[in-house]
Design an enzyme around this catalytic site. Sequence first.
Site, PDB file in Angstrom:
ATOM      1  N   LYS A 141      23.924  40.118  63.390  1.00 19.72           N
ATOM      2  CA  LYS A 141      24.069  41.467  63.952  1.00 19.72           C
ATOM      3  C   LYS A 141      23.198  42.480  63.216  1.00 19.72           C
ATOM      4  CE  LYS A 141      26.458  42.845  60.189  1.00 19.72           C
ATOM      5  NZ  LYS A 141      25.998  43.816  59.210  1.00 19.72           N
TER       6      LYS A 141
ATOM      7  N   ASP B  72      33.331  41.555  59.204  1.00 22.82           N
ATOM      8  CA  ASP B  72      32.338  41.366  60.267  1.00 22.82           C
ATOM      9  C   ASP B  72      32.598  40.125  61.126  1.00 22.82           C
ATOM     10  OD1 ASP B  72      31.014  43.578  59.354  1.00 22.82           O
ATOM     11  OD2 ASP B  72      29.428  42.473  58.317  1.00 22.82           O
TER      12      ASP B  72
HETATM   13  P1  ATP Z   1      27.245  41.297  55.649  1.00 25.58           P
HETATM   14  O1  ATP Z   1      26.122  41.862  56.462  1.00 25.58           O
HETATM   15  O2  ATP Z   1      28.396  40.764  56.500  1.00 25.58           O
HETATM   16  O3  ATP Z   1      27.661  42.127  54.503  1.00 25.58           O
HETATM   17  P2  ATP Z   1      25.329  39.460  54.555  1.00 25.58           P
HETATM   18  O4  ATP Z   1      24.651  38.979  55.790  1.00 25.58           O
HETATM   19  O5  ATP Z   1      24.630  40.501  53.738  1.00 25.58           O
HETATM   20  O6  ATP Z   1      26.759  39.944  54.956  1.00 25.58           O
HETATM   21  P3  ATP Z   1      25.961  36.732  53.935  1.00 25.58           P
HETATM   22  O7  ATP Z   1      24.719  35.974  54.215  1.00 25.58           O
HETATM   23  O8  ATP Z   1      27.020  36.695  54.970  1.00 25.58           O
HETATM   24  O9  ATP Z   1      25.606  38.243  53.611  1.00 25.58           O
HETATM   25  O10 ATP Z   1      26.537  36.191  52.546  1.00 25.58           O
HETATM   26  C1  ATP Z   1      26.894  36.934  51.424  1.00 25.58           C
HETATM   27  C2  ATP Z   1      27.297  35.982  50.279  1.00 25.58           C
HETATM   28  O11 ATP Z   1      28.381  35.149  50.682  1.00 25.58           O
HETATM   29  C3  ATP Z   1      26.185  35.024  49.875  1.00 25.58           C
HETATM   30  O12 ATP Z   1      25.420  35.546  48.819  1.00 25.58           O
HETATM   31  C4  ATP Z   1      26.911  33.740  49.454  1.00 25.58           C
HETATM   32  O13 ATP Z   1      27.090  33.683  48.064  1.00 25.58           O
HETATM   33  C5  ATP Z   1      28.305  33.834  50.090  1.00 25.58           C
HETATM   34  N1  ATP Z   1      28.548  32.838  51.161  1.00 25.58           N
HETATM   35  C6  ATP Z   1      29.657  32.135  51.364  1.00 25.58           C
HETATM   36  N2  ATP Z   1      29.573  31.366  52.457  1.00 25.58           N
HETATM   37  C7  ATP Z   1      28.370  31.584  53.005  1.00 25.58           C
HETATM   38  C8  ATP Z   1      27.716  31.094  54.157  1.00 25.58           C
HETATM   39  N3  ATP Z   1      28.284  30.193  54.989  1.00 25.58           N
HETATM   40  N4  ATP Z   1      26.494  31.577  54.410  1.00 25.58           N
HETATM   41  C9  ATP Z   1      25.922  32.503  53.594  1.00 25.58           C
HETATM   42  N5  ATP Z   1      26.494  32.974  52.478  1.00 25.58           N
HETATM   43  C10 ATP Z   1      27.718  32.533  52.177  1.00 25.58           C
END
Ligand code: ATP
Length: 311
Positions: free
Chosen positions: A17, A145
């Site tokens: 998103k 989210d």
């Molecule tokens: P948001 O925009 O919802 O804040 P994001 O996209 O910035 O999230 P994600 O990629 O969802 O961040 O992941 C954040 C952290 O969660 C990662 O640094 C990782 O350590 C942990 N994590 C746990 N499970 C997962 C997964 N399936 N995929 C990615 N990261 C994961």
Amino acid sequence: MTPGSTPRMVHTRAPGKINVFLKVGSLQDDGYHDLATAFQSVSLYEDVRAYPADDFSVSVTGTVSLDRVPTDDSNIAIKAAKLLAATTGYTGGVRLEIDKHVPVAGGMGGGSADAAATLLACDTLWGTDLPREKLLELAAQLGADVPFALTGGTAIGTGRGDQLSPALARGQFQWVLVLADFGLSTPVVYHALDEHRERNGRDILPVSSAPNVDMSVLHALRAGDPQMLADTLHNDLQAPALQLEHGLTTVLELGEENGALAGIVSGSGPTVAFLAADLDSALELQIALSAAQLNVVRVTGPVHGARVIAE
Ligand code: ATP
């Protein structure tokens, strides 16, 4: 599948998103903030394949850097599967394969998409068939989210971002994303925002504890007008993200110099999303940014939320 039989594998897909609008309320006593956000799901997907197993395991492949993705019980996909099993009384396990395309810690809700895709995959694989409202409830327990990754489309999120109401959006918007080769931790970005507000409290407008999405955003989405939407893009987390990663300012400037209507840091960053007027300008922008050695992906939104893919 014949009634009563267990499928050999269930394949689901959930989108990342962009927050086209994000206002962050004041810091509350429990350390959280209320948000007012407008989400749009975009055509960058996480694929999850779920296989029958006695215990719980996950493996991860993909087109983005996977260094920071855990493969133990702290992976949000395992948490999602275990939560569904505990809720439904299912006694078996699952072997999950995640194929990642959404950048890790990129501000695009990749982990949340994995959780949503896993809930749907396991619910189908195990035949637990939870009603939609119950799946959304479990999604909210896993992360703010996650409910949006289940529903997709365009939606307004309030509370922690998990209280969703659909927003009317006409047509397709053309986005060009610049993916970073590093991540930004969401809590660190929020902390930088709180510090900034504390330091400059006297010079900035008072921050509401329960912010609202501006009506102009809803109008622009409903009109399907990219220029109107470009004029209303807003993200309170952009300033702290830029303060933590100065290079993102150059990326934003480069996109706007090359025909983007506007650029915005998505969520807590570091992904930068540029809104283009139409497909042709999106293609031109993609070429210009790629020529500058940036990692660029062109996507459209809105797209469907998590769904089962027929193999
Ligand atoms: P948001 O925009 O919802 O804040 P994001 O996209 O910035 O999230 P994600 O990629 O969802 O961040 O992941 C954040 C952290 O969660 C990662 O640094 C990782 O350590 C942990 N994590 C746990 N499970 C997962 C997964 N399936 N995929 C990615 N990261 C994961």
